[in-house]
Every structure is written in C-alpha cells, then in structure tokens.
Design an enzyme around this catalytic site. Structure first.
Site, PDB file in Angstrom:
ATOM      1  N   ASP A  73       0.813  -1.221   0.000  1.00 20.15           N
ATOM      2  CA  ASP A  73       0.000   0.000   0.000  1.00 20.15           C
ATOM      3  C   ASP A  73       0.844   1.268   0.000  1.00 20.15           C
ATOM      4  O   ASP A  73       0.372   2.330   0.385  1.00 20.15           O
ATOM      5  CB  ASP A  73      -0.960   0.018   1.191  1.00 20.15           C
ATOM      6  CG  ASP A  73      -0.249  -0.160   2.528  1.00 20.15           C
ATOM      7  OD1 ASP A  73       0.999  -0.259   2.536  1.00 20.15           O
ATOM      8  OD2 ASP A  73      -0.946  -0.191   3.561  1.00 20.15           O
ATOM      9  N   LYS A  76       5.093   5.873  17.268  1.00 17.83           N
ATOM     10  CA  LYS A  76       4.124   6.964  17.310  1.00 17.83           C
ATOM     11  C   LYS A  76       4.319   7.907  18.498  1.00 17.83           C
ATOM     12  O   LYS A  76       3.478   7.962  19.402  1.00 17.83           O
ATOM     13  CB  LYS A  76       2.705   6.392  17.296  1.00 17.83           C
ATOM     14  CG  LYS A  76       2.404   5.632  16.009  1.00 17.83           C
ATOM     15  CD  LYS A  76       0.987   5.126  15.936  1.00 17.83           C
ATOM     16  CE  LYS A  76       0.755   4.388  14.629  1.00 17.83           C
ATOM     17  NZ  LYS A  76      -0.588   3.833  14.513  1.00 17.83           N
ATOM     18  N   ASP A  97       1.620   6.885   1.600  1.00 17.05           N
ATOM     19  CA  ASP A  97       0.870   5.753   2.141  1.00 17.05           C
ATOM     20  C   ASP A  97      -0.556   5.869   1.617  1.00 17.05           C
ATOM     21  O   ASP A  97      -1.263   6.839   1.918  1.00 17.05           O
ATOM     22  CB  ASP A  97       0.900   5.820   3.671  1.00 17.05           C
ATOM     23  CG  ASP A  97       0.099   4.704   4.336  1.00 17.05           C
ATOM     24  OD1 ASP A  97      -0.650   3.998   3.643  1.00 17.05           O
ATOM     25  OD2 ASP A  97       0.214   4.555   5.568  1.00 17.05           O
TER      26      ASP A  97
END
Length: 360
Positions: A111, A162, A223
């Site tokens: 992806d 993150k 992405d």
C-alpha cells in the site's frame, strides 16, 4: 537480488467501501490495479521472482496476474488462512524463496506508492553488511508513524512507535515500508503466529545486537491507506509526479482508457482517470478524480478529488468534493457531497436529498 516478497494480505478497512469487493492492492490507480505499479517497478530494478503474501480476498490475485510472465516476472502466491501480521506473513512464505542464507531478499508493503531507488537500497544493504536494511523517509509531522533514529553511518539506533510529545520526537525519519533482509534472518521469525515486523521483529533484532541499516530516500512517498491519499496517488501517477512504468498511456492532465467515452465539452484535469467503459457526459467537470470502469458522470456534474466506484452513477449537476462512491451506488441529481463522505456500495441517494447550499 532477484527475489522479493510483497505483502498484500491486509483488509484495507480504512479504504472502505473501495475494498468491500476488491482487495486494496487491486483497486485501480492510474488505470491499472495499484499492485501492477509495484510489480513493474520491482521488475525494472532487477527482481525476477516475487512471492505475493495474500489473505483478504486472496482468490482475485492469481486470475489477474497469473504466473507473472506478462510482466517479465515469476509470481507465486501464498495465502494465510488467518492473518499473521507483517512479520508472520514474511515467515509464512519463506519456503518459496530460492535465495541462499546470505543473499538479499526485498520485502515491501502493498500500500505504499514510492519513487524509492530499489537498487540503491540493495547496494546499501550489501556494502554495509547489514542483517536488515530499511528504507527511511522524512516527514514533517511524524506523530502518526514509527520513528527510526540512526547514527552518522546510517545504522539504526532504535524503533520509537508513534511519539506524541516534542521530547519524544527525536528524528523526522520514519519506516517507509520497504526492506532488504538477509535470507537467513527471515528464518528466525517465529512461524505460525501473528508477528509484527515493526513492533517485534526489528526491535528484537536490535536488542540481540543485529546490524540494521537505514537508507534515507526522500523521493516521492505516499501511504495509500485512506481514500483521499489513494485518489491523490492515482492523480500523481497520471501527472508524472510519482514514477511508474505501468501507467497505460502518456503522463498528463488526464488518462482516458480505450473504451471510455468523454463528451466533447466535458473537462478533465488534474490527473483524472476515466476507466474502461465509463462515460463522462456533456458539461461535466472532473478534477483530480478517479472514475472506475463502467461508472457514469451525468451532464453538468462537478467531481473534484473523488473516487467513483465501478458502475456507480453521479447525477446531473451533482457536486462532489473529496467523496468516495462505492461500486454500483447512485448519487441523484443536484446532490452536494463534501470532504470525507463515503457512499456505500449499491446505495441510492435521491435527487436533491443532500445539500450544503440553498435549493435555489
């Protein structure tokens, strides 16, 4: 390097309703399934044998690509009965690889649209003597990604998932989803269970003293996990901003597939794609959008940064901006649909039912 693993098993939930009937890598981008662009770029970099790690709607890949000979490749397919995560998927296809223990194997996610210099990543892997090499890219806001700080030689120092506070953001380098593994390292991944390469395999290798090398390549990278990103990626392929040898036509403002029909006074701009058998009627304006096969854009409709599903219909003078219309759905005349709206497959919106302006 002659071998690669391509991870195409995800459900693509963030892209629904596009992925209700179609796995994410098979959704058309610039006129062909997105996976075609990745396969073509891998072949151009010297890859000859690719193993597709499939899971969700696995049955659609092989009928389309066959043995890969049309692309100059040898393609094999391995289906996970239960999703195994990125690391588990890599381990699950290991038996199909032909490489020796110290030879490089390219692994990439299904992806990511990127202009990565694949040969340069392999050279970095070989010259550094790394166990695993990672493509890293730089982003302005890394909070949604895993950070990968490196030392002055490019050696990976840590994997930071993150970060949210300014103190945690120690670099703008993120994992860009393409790797080169030493073949023997793949065999160390536990078999038969869910394994995340990002959260388990890479940190585990680092803790064990393995050499993980990062290569920063800040060419085009996107992405395609959201509808807005997917539409943008398709448009960038058509415009020539994102490189691919698989775009079926010349780069420019528009790509109209051979059996599509476009009225003489319709306007197509911004990397718009009109798929096979689709029709754009008189007075319609379509900017930066993807019209999938068999869809119809009726007279006077205005479609911007949107994706119109297979056999869907957009009614007269409807205005769509940042919308995703599922396969077979009908948006009636004079509706106004704004950013982020998703109309599910086969839904019907009556004429004038949804508006943001007055009815005058």
């Amino acid at each position: 390097m002659t071998e690669a693993i391509l991870l195409v098993g995800g459900k693509g939930t963030r892209l629904r309703p596009l992925t209700v009937h179609t796995p994410k890598p098979m959704v058309p981008a610039a006129g062909v399934p997105f996976l075609t662009h990745q396969l073509a770029r891998a072949r151009a970099a010297g890859v000859e044998h690719i193993v597709l790690a499939t899971s969700y709607l696995a049955e659609v890949f092989e009928p389309y690509f066959g043995d890969g000979s049309a692309l100059g490749l040898h393609i094999e397919y391995v289906t996970e009965e239960e999703p195994l995560g990125t690391g588990g998927a890599i381990r699950n296809v290991a038996s199909r690889l032909n490489s020796g223990p110290d030879e490089p194997v390219l692994v990439f996610n299904g992806d990511i649209l990127t202009g990565l210099d694949i040969r340069a990543l392999v050279r970095t892997h070989e010259t550094s003597g790394a166990d695993v090499s990672l493509h890293l890219t730089q982003v302005s806001d890394p909070r949604a990604y895993g950070l990968v700080p490196t030392d002055g030689t490019g050696r990976v120092l840590a994997f930071l998932e993150k970060p949210q506070t300014p103190e945690e953001i120690v670099t703008d380098q993120i994992n860009a989803g393409a790797y080169v593994f030493r073949r023997s390292v793949i065999d160390t991944i536990p078999a038969g269970r869910v394994v995340s390469v990002e959260r388990e395999t890479f940190p585990g290798l680092l803790a064990a003293g393995a050499h993980l090398q990062g290569m920063v390549d800040s060419t085009y990278w996107l992405d395609l996990g959201t509808p807005a990103a997917f539409v943008r990626g398709s448009a960038d392929l058509v415009l020539g901003k994102a490189p691919s040898p698989a775009v079926p036509g010349r780069c420019g403002d528009r790509l109209v597939l051979p059996t599509a029909r476009v009225a003489r006074d319709a306007k197509l701009e911004g990397g718009t794609v009109v798929g096979e058998g689709a029709y754009v009627a008189e007075g319609a304006r379509v900017f930066g959008s993807t019209i999938l096969p068999g869809a119809v854009i009726e007279p006077g409709a205005v479609v911007t940064d949107s994706l119109i599903g297979t056999r869907a219909r957009v009614g007269e003078r409807a205005v769509l901006t940042g919308a995703v219309i599922g396969d077979g759905a009908v948006v009636g005349a004079r509706n106004e649909l704004r950013e982020g709206v998703r109309v599910w497959c086969d839904a019907r919106i009556p004429a004038g039912a949804v508006r943001f302006s007055s009815d005058q």
